[in-house]
Design a protein around this motif. Structure first.
Motif, PDB file in Angstrom:
ATOM      1  N   SER A 176       0.729  -1.209   0.019  1.00 40.29           N
ATOM      2  CA  SER A 176      -0.006  -0.035  -0.096  1.00 40.29           C
ATOM      3  C   SER A 176       0.871   1.373  -0.013  1.00 40.29           C
ATOM      4  CB  SER A 176      -0.906  -0.093   1.194  1.00 40.29           C
ATOM      5  OG  SER A 176      -1.789  -1.013   1.133  1.00 40.29           O
ATOM      6  N   HIS A 202      -3.724   0.122   9.341  1.00 46.38           N
ATOM      7  CA  HIS A 202      -3.464   0.387   7.984  1.00 46.38           C
ATOM      8  C   HIS A 202      -3.432  -0.806   7.038  1.00 46.38           C
ATOM      9  CE1 HIS A 202      -1.981   4.392   8.643  1.00 46.38           C
ATOM     10  NE2 HIS A 202      -1.177   4.129   9.684  1.00 46.38           N
ATOM     11  N   THR A 204      -4.468  -3.458   4.761  1.00 44.72           N
ATOM     12  CA  THR A 204      -5.471  -3.381   3.429  1.00 44.72           C
ATOM     13  C   THR A 204      -6.601  -4.507   3.979  1.00 44.72           C
ATOM     14  OG1 THR A 204      -3.680  -2.801   2.132  1.00 44.72           O
ATOM     15  CG2 THR A 204      -5.605  -3.533   1.073  1.00 44.72           C
ATOM     16  N   ASP A 220      -4.114  -3.074  -5.443  1.00 44.79           N
ATOM     17  CA  ASP A 220      -3.418  -3.472  -4.043  1.00 44.79           C
ATOM     18  C   ASP A 220      -4.270  -4.526  -3.469  1.00 44.79           C
ATOM     19  OD1 ASP A 220      -1.897  -2.998  -1.929  1.00 44.79           O
ATOM     20  OD2 ASP A 220      -3.185  -1.326  -1.244  1.00 44.79           O
ATOM     21  N   THR A 221      -3.810  -5.300  -2.975  1.00 42.66           N
ATOM     22  CA  THR A 221      -4.358  -6.379  -2.256  1.00 42.66           C
ATOM     23  C   THR A 221      -3.945  -6.646  -0.844  1.00 42.66           C
ATOM     24  OG1 THR A 221      -2.762  -8.015  -2.674  1.00 42.66           O
ATOM     25  CG2 THR A 221      -4.399  -7.773  -4.426  1.00 42.66           C
TER      26      THR A 221
HETATM   27 MG   LIG Z   1      -1.897  -2.729   2.248  1.00 42.96          MG
END
Ligand SMILES: [Mg+2]
Ligand SMILES: Nc1nc2c(ncn2[C@@H]2O[C@H](COP(=O)(O)OP(=O)(O)OP(=O)(O)O)[C@@H](O)[C@H]2O)c(=O)[nH]1
Ligand SMILES: [Zn+2]
Length: 290
Positions: A176, A202, A204, A220-221
């Motif tokens: 991220s 934070h 994800t 983004d995973t």
């Molecule tokens: Mg992330």
């Protein structure tokens, strides 16, 4: 009659699917039979109430990356991908076993895979350098970057340009952070998309697609094992180690497990130094896990 429009799925959230259309994001519910719609999918949707959409149809996919989930089901992770980037870093630690697992799946699914070493501001040991040199000799592109230093990302930006790419890798490696640096208005967009999924950390929680300023998309995973070994065979695992390929055909037995089998050409290549011992031992570990 409903008015159907084409849209792009940019995130699969708990409360629905975020579909982007004409620069706006609409939260949609899928028809039940379309519950496997995933990020990167192109769909037809219609407005059923103010700010409430419904996904009516899934448009054909160019590619789909899947992972096994509970009850032997296969779930899609992302659709219409061109490239998979496996992100890793010395912190938390370089998980080469996970990296080899990702690479083996990509080889089997015909996804182009590249490596991103993030956090290059932290020191690297010689043994890690040796591993990296081996991946490069196998033909994998390796980008050495630091998410806090935009200038370190120039080469990577070129590789991402005009492509649909996904960042994967264990939690905390900086996927991220890299996405933030690559996409200046990302935070703004993240807030619009997931205002209701905030929980102070934070990490994800949902794969999310962003548009790159230079053209192309980046997904983004969350740092979970999004690839599973369950949907490949042990034979395919061996084929997922690209340096094994020339030797696989030379094993004495067709059903060679490349372990202690008589006449195994892979093992012979490890002994003669043509295949890295580290990669071979990780192959055996993954084989055992299956
Ligand atoms: Mg992330
Ligand atoms: N030293 C250093 N720290 C970094 C760098 N990039 C990211 N970090 C830190 O690494 C931590 C994890 O970063 P994230 O970007 O949240 O990692 P992630 O891969 O997205 O993690 P998940 O979403 O949980 O999968 C944060 O504390 C970042 O500040 C870097 O280049 N150098
Ligand atoms: Zn063999």
């Amino acid at each position: 009659m409903t008015n159907k429009k084409e849209g792009l799925v940019i995130a699969h959230l708990g409360q629905g699917i975020a579909v982007e259309c004409d620069g706006e994001i609409i939260l949609c519910q899928p028809l039940r039979k379309l519950d496997t719609v995933t990020v990167g999918d192109k769909v037809l949707w219609s407005l059923v109430a103010p700010e409430q959409g419904r996904i009516e149809a899934l448009l054909p996919r160019k590619s789909v990356l899947t992972r096994p989930s509970r009850n032997d089901k296969i779930r899609p992770v992302a659709a219409n991908l061109d490239n998979v980037f496996v992100v890793f870093a010395v912190e938390p630690y370089c998980d080469f076993l996970l990296l080899d697992q990702y690479l083996a799946i990509c080889e089997n699914r015909d996804f182009a895979a590249s490596l991103i070493l993030n956090k290059t501001d932290l020191p690297l040991s010689e043994s890690i350098e040796a591993e990296l040199a081996n991946y490069v000799s196998l033909g994998y592109a390796l980008y050495r970057v630091c998410a806090n230093d935009a200038s370190s990302l120039n080469e990577l930006k070129q590789a991402l340009r005009g492509q649909v790419s996904i960042f994967t890798g264990q939690s905390g490696v900086g996927k991220s952070s890299l996405t933030n640096t690559l996409i200046p208005d990302k935070n703004l967009k993240t807030n619009t998309v997931s205002a209701t999924t905030k929980h102070g950390r934070h990490t994800t929680t949902a794969a999310t697609l962003y548009h790159l300023p230079e053209g192309g998309d980046l997904i983004d995973t969350p740092g979970v094992a999004i690839f599973g070994l369950a949907d490949i065979t042990t034979g395919q695992l061996a084929q997922g180690f690209r340096e094994f390929l020339p030797f696989l055909v030379k094993c004495q037995f067709n059903d060679c497990s490349h372990h202690n089998d008589k006449g195994c050409a892979v093992r012979a290549a490890v002994e003669s130094g043509e295949i890295s011992t580290a990669r071979y031992s990780r192959f055996l570990k993954l084989h055992e896990k299956m």
